[in-house]
Design an enzyme around this catalytic site. Sequence first.
Site, PDB file in Angstrom:
ATOM      1  N   LYS A 176       0.800  -1.221   0.000  1.00 47.52           N
ATOM      2  CA  LYS A 176       0.000   0.000   0.000  1.00 47.52           C
ATOM      3  C   LYS A 176       0.839   1.281   0.000  1.00 47.52           C
ATOM      4  O   LYS A 176       0.404   2.326  -0.495  1.00 47.52           O
ATOM      5  CB  LYS A 176      -0.946   0.012   1.204  1.00 47.52           C
TER       6      LYS A 176
ATOM      7  N   ASP B 177      -7.853   0.899   7.401  1.00 50.25           N
ATOM      8  CA  ASP B 177      -7.961  -0.178   8.380  1.00 50.25           C
ATOM      9  C   ASP B 177      -6.568  -0.712   8.699  1.00 50.25           C
ATOM     10  O   ASP B 177      -6.423  -1.709   9.391  1.00 50.25           O
ATOM     11  CB  ASP B 177      -8.897  -1.284   7.902  1.00 50.25           C
TER      12      ASP B 177
END
Length: 276
Positions: free
Chosen positions: A77, A124
């Site tokens: 990410k 998250d």
Amino acid sequence: MEKARFKWVLRERNRKIAAKTEAFTEQQARRVRSFHSSFKEYSPTPLIELTSLAQHLGIKNLFVKDESYRFGLNAFKVLGGSFAIGSYIANELGEDIDDLPYMRLVSDEVRSLLGSKTFITTTDGNHGRGVAWTANRLKQQAIVYMPQGSAAERLANIRAEGAQAEITDMNYDDTVRYTSELAQKNGWIIVQDTAWDGYTRIPLWIMQGYMTMALEAYEQLPVKPTHIFLQAGVGSLAGSVQGFFADIYGSSCPLTFIVEPKGADCLYQTAAANDG
């Protein structure tokens, strides 16, 4: 114990309709990787061949891109968040990101022109950690909000990167809305990997950031793949990698399978609802 079951929706590709891949070309991927490689922490992650599993399945080759080595953060990410922040800074300065490698981004010259910026996001876990890591490396500020039920360990990992972070009492979508409101109110920059009306530029930069991984895999593969399996999530990675390989291979693009867990099968539910 009930056996795990797979469900799928098949979408036949219309080869007469050209895919819109202008944002995900090989040339753009090389620009993205050039930016990432300017960070001293960068190195290509390995593409591992699972020979025994391939034999067990009765297929010729099986390869897995191991992102546990990415920038020391154990997740891909950071590629999206870092390229989005770099692209935002380049846009603010009216420069091309090709001319803003890491060492220039942290230079006194750029800091005096840019000033102090605060980047905010909802996550998250891994996306927020990547934003926090990048802001820390670029000597900027990061604020990260996490939805109710997020793991305390992930919160600690984000805080360890120097970000202000907390877990809210809201679900993911409501936390995103809250984050967006704070950004508008305080003049902060929201770096979110989901898009909505009026907010598409930064999500596109995030998607383009993932192409570093796709380009590495393309160069590491000893053979042309016939099938590509991608995780779904919010769809940013899946769209990015599929766009890259569609641009590379055109009408002979490998079959792509988007995979997600039963407990978070938003794309499957959407496809199933519109099937037929």
